[in-house]
Scaffold this motif. Structure first.
Motif, PDB file in Angstrom:
ATOM      1  N   THR A  31     -33.108  13.363  71.325  1.00 57.94           N
ATOM      2  CA  THR A  31     -32.648  13.956  72.578  1.00 57.94           C
ATOM      3  C   THR A  31     -31.547  13.103  73.190  1.00 57.94           C
ATOM      4  O   THR A  31     -31.723  11.895  73.370  1.00 57.94           O
ATOM      5  N   SER A  32     -30.433  13.738  73.484  1.00 56.82           N
ATOM      6  CA  SER A  32     -29.355  13.063  74.217  1.00 56.82           C
ATOM      7  C   SER A  32     -29.559  13.303  75.704  1.00 56.82           C
ATOM      8  O   SER A  32     -30.003  14.377  76.116  1.00 56.82           O
ATOM      9  N   ILE A  33     -29.232  12.312  76.506  1.00 57.97           N
ATOM     10  CA  ILE A  33     -29.378  12.408  77.954  1.00 57.97           C
ATOM     11  C   ILE A  33     -28.037  12.177  78.624  1.00 57.97           C
ATOM     12  O   ILE A  33     -27.323  11.217  78.285  1.00 57.97           O
ATOM     13  N   GLY A  34     -27.703  13.038  79.528  1.00 56.28           N
ATOM     14  CA  GLY A  34     -26.470  12.883  80.286  1.00 56.28           C
ATOM     15  C   GLY A  34     -26.747  12.836  81.773  1.00 56.28           C
ATOM     16  O   GLY A  34     -27.775  13.333  82.244  1.00 56.28           O
ATOM     17  N   TRP A  35     -25.830  12.232  82.507  1.00 56.65           N
ATOM     18  CA  TRP A  35     -25.873  12.208  83.962  1.00 56.65           C
ATOM     19  C   TRP A  35     -24.647  12.945  84.495  1.00 56.65           C
ATOM     20  O   TRP A  35     -23.524  12.718  84.020  1.00 56.65           O
ATOM     21  N   PHE A  36     -24.890  13.803  85.452  1.00 57.05           N
ATOM     22  CA  PHE A  36     -23.832  14.530  86.132  1.00 57.05           C
ATOM     23  C   PHE A  36     -24.025  14.333  87.630  1.00 57.05           C
ATOM     24  O   PHE A  36     -25.113  13.999  88.087  1.00 57.05           O
ATOM     25  N   ARG A  37     -22.981  14.572  88.382  1.00 55.66           N
ATOM     26  CA  ARG A  37     -23.098  14.443  89.847  1.00 55.66           C
ATOM     27  C   ARG A  37     -22.302  15.542  90.526  1.00 55.66           C
ATOM     28  O   ARG A  37     -21.353  16.080  89.965  1.00 55.66           O
ATOM     29  N   ARG A  38     -22.736  15.841  91.745  1.00 57.04           N
ATOM     30  CA  ARG A  38     -22.020  16.826  92.554  1.00 57.04           C
ATOM     31  C   ARG A  38     -21.938  16.292  93.962  1.00 57.04           C
ATOM     32  O   ARG A  38     -22.966  16.073  94.612  1.00 57.04           O
ATOM     33  N   ALA A  39     -20.714  16.087  94.407  1.00 57.07           N
ATOM     34  CA  ALA A  39     -20.463  15.651  95.781  1.00 57.07           C
ATOM     35  C   ALA A  39     -20.290  16.878  96.666  1.00 57.07           C
ATOM     36  O   ALA A  39     -19.935  17.956  96.170  1.00 57.07           O
ATOM     37  N   PRO A  40     -20.525  16.745  97.948  1.00 52.98           N
ATOM     38  CA  PRO A  40     -20.369  17.881  98.860  1.00 52.98           C
ATOM     39  C   PRO A  40     -18.981  18.493  98.766  1.00 52.98           C
ATOM     40  O   PRO A  40     -17.975  17.782  98.832  1.00 52.98           O
ATOM     41  N   GLY A  41     -18.936  19.798  98.565  1.00 53.17           N
ATOM     42  CA  GLY A  41     -17.662  20.498  98.511  1.00 53.17           C
ATOM     43  C   GLY A  41     -16.908  20.352  97.208  1.00 53.17           C
ATOM     44  O   GLY A  41     -15.780  20.826  97.089  1.00 53.17           O
ATOM     45  N   LYS A  42     -17.520  19.691  96.229  1.00 57.01           N
ATOM     46  CA  LYS A  42     -16.842  19.488  94.952  1.00 57.01           C
ATOM     47  C   LYS A  42     -17.661  20.090  93.820  1.00 57.01           C
ATOM     48  O   LYS A  42     -18.848  20.362  93.958  1.00 57.01           O
ATOM     49  N   GLU A  43     -17.017  20.240  92.683  1.00 56.41           N
ATOM     50  CA  GLU A  43     -17.706  20.761  91.511  1.00 56.41           C
ATOM     51  C   GLU A  43     -18.503  19.646  90.834  1.00 56.41           C
ATOM     52  O   GLU A  43     -18.215  18.457  90.990  1.00 56.41           O
ATOM     53  N   ARG A  44     -19.477  20.080  90.069  1.00 58.10           N
ATOM     54  CA  ARG A  44     -20.256  19.125  89.285  1.00 58.10           C
ATOM     55  C   ARG A  44     -19.358  18.427  88.276  1.00 58.10           C
ATOM     56  O   ARG A  44     -18.499  19.060  87.665  1.00 58.10           O
ATOM     57  N   GLU A  45     -19.566  17.142  88.099  1.00 56.16           N
ATOM     58  CA  GLU A  45     -18.749  16.398  87.155  1.00 56.16           C
ATOM     59  C   GLU A  45     -19.617  15.494  86.285  1.00 56.16           C
ATOM     60  O   GLU A  45     -20.673  15.006  86.702  1.00 56.16           O
ATOM     61  N   PHE A  46     -19.141  15.285  85.093  1.00 55.04           N
ATOM     62  CA  PHE A  46     -19.799  14.413  84.126  1.00 55.04           C
ATOM     63  C   PHE A  46     -19.674  12.962  84.580  1.00 55.04           C
ATOM     64  O   PHE A  46     -18.619  12.543  85.080  1.00 55.04           O
ATOM     65  N   VAL A  47     -20.743  12.185  84.387  1.00 55.27           N
ATOM     66  CA  VAL A  47     -20.727  10.772  84.742  1.00 55.27           C
ATOM     67  C   VAL A  47     -20.862   9.902  83.490  1.00 55.27           C
ATOM     68  O   VAL A  47     -20.006   9.078  83.202  1.00 55.27           O
ATOM     69  N   ALA A  48     -21.936  10.097  82.754  1.00 58.27           N
ATOM     70  CA  ALA A  48     -22.185   9.281  81.565  1.00 58.27           C
ATOM     71  C   ALA A  48     -23.222   9.974  80.698  1.00 58.27           C
ATOM     72  O   ALA A  48     -23.976  10.823  81.177  1.00 58.27           O
ATOM     73  N   ALA A  49     -23.251   9.609  79.418  1.00 60.43           N
ATOM     74  CA  ALA A  49     -24.240  10.163  78.506  1.00 60.43           C
ATOM     75  C   ALA A  49     -24.591   9.152  77.431  1.00 60.43           C
ATOM     76  O   ALA A  49     -23.756   8.313  77.055  1.00 60.43           O
ATOM     77  N   ALA A  50     -25.824   9.251  76.972  1.00 61.12           N
ATOM     78  CA  ALA A  50     -26.302   8.432  75.848  1.00 61.12           C
ATOM     79  C   ALA A  50     -26.833   9.384  74.793  1.00 61.12           C
ATOM     80  O   ALA A  50     -27.799  10.115  75.044  1.00 61.12           O
ATOM     81  N   SER A  51     -26.200   9.397  73.644  1.00 60.79           N
ATOM     82  CA  SER A  51     -26.612  10.314  72.596  1.00 60.79           C
ATOM     83  C   SER A  51     -27.814   9.770  71.847  1.00 60.79           C
ATOM     84  O   SER A  51     -28.072   8.557  71.832  1.00 60.79           O
ATOM     85  N   TRP A  52     -28.509  10.678  71.173  1.00 61.60           N
ATOM     86  CA  TRP A  52     -29.669  10.239  70.395  1.00 61.60           C
ATOM     87  C   TRP A  52     -29.241   9.396  69.200  1.00 61.60           C
ATOM     88  O   TRP A  52     -30.048   8.652  68.640  1.00 61.60           O
ATOM     89  N   SER A  53     -27.976   9.500  68.816  1.00 60.32           N
ATOM     90  CA  SER A  53     -27.475   8.732  67.671  1.00 60.32           C
ATOM     91  C   SER A  53     -26.967   7.349  68.075  1.00 60.32           C
ATOM     92  O   SER A  53     -26.490   6.601  67.229  1.00 60.32           O
ATOM     93  N   GLY A  54     -27.041   7.019  69.375  1.00 61.53           N
ATOM     94  CA  GLY A  54     -26.654   5.686  69.810  1.00 61.53           C
ATOM     95  C   GLY A  54     -25.320   5.599  70.533  1.00 61.53           C
ATOM     96  O   GLY A  54     -24.956   4.531  71.032  1.00 61.53           O
ATOM     97  N   GLY A  55     -24.579   6.681  70.590  1.00 60.99           N
ATOM     98  CA  GLY A  55     -23.302   6.660  71.268  1.00 60.99           C
ATOM     99  C   GLY A  55     -23.437   6.711  72.778  1.00 60.99           C
ATOM    100  O   GLY A  55     -24.414   7.251  73.300  1.00 60.99           O
ATOM    101  N   THR A  56     -22.473   6.128  73.471  1.00 63.38           N
ATOM    102  CA  THR A  56     -22.436   6.205  74.932  1.00 63.38           C
ATOM    103  C   THR A  56     -21.056   6.707  75.351  1.00 63.38           C
ATOM    104  O   THR A  56     -20.047   6.396  74.718  1.00 63.38           O
ATOM    105  N   PHE A  57     -21.045   7.472  76.424  1.00 61.45           N
ATOM    106  CA  PHE A  57     -19.824   8.111  76.888  1.00 61.45           C
ATOM    107  C   PHE A  57     -19.764   7.979  78.400  1.00 61.45           C
ATOM    108  O   PHE A  57     -20.786   8.103  79.080  1.00 61.45           O
TER     109      PHE A  57
END
Length: 122
Positions: A31-57
């Motif tokens: 299972t890969s896990i990602g973090w996203f965030r949404r600020a007031p009045g803004k669209e959701r945006e990608f923050v970071a992710a850790a893949s099940w294969s060991g990669g980080t983004f």
């Protein structure tokens, strides 16, 4: 898949917070896990992710300040946030995906946890 996010709070600019996302209901090692965030009045945006294969983004806006890591023993992904800025203020959500690539796209994640508020005061 059930996801439980925790660790939000309020901090002054320059401070640190640590978010955790506990996953259950699916083999964590695939299972890969990602973090996203949404600020007031803004669209959701990608923050970071850790893949099940060991990669980080990371999003460019957090690179060098945030660190994502996996704890296989606890089925948890942690997002360590340092040097926080006012613009980091948002509701942060963790999400789970079966893929190891394309993790910057919210559409890759069929499972989402509840949000946790992060407030950074300037």
């Amino acid at each position: 898949v059930q996801l439980q996010a925790s660790g939000g709070g309020s901090v002054q600019a320059g401070g640190s917070l640590r978010l955790s996302c506990a996953a259950s209901g699916r083999t964590f090692s695939s299972t890969s896990i990602g973090w996203f965030r949404r600020a007031p009045g803004k669209e959701r945006e990608f923050v970071a992710a850790a893949s099940w294969s060991g990669g980080t983004f990371y999003a460019d806006s957090v690179k060098g300040r945030f660190t994502i890591s996996r704890d296989k023993a606890k089925n948890t992904v942690t997002l360590q946030m340092n040097s926080l800025k006012f613009e980091d203020t948002a509701v942060y959500h963790c999400a789970a995906a079966a893929f190891a690539l394309g993790l910057r796209a919210a559409a890759q994640y069929p499972y989402w946890g509840q949000g946790t508020q992060v407030t950074v005061s300037s």
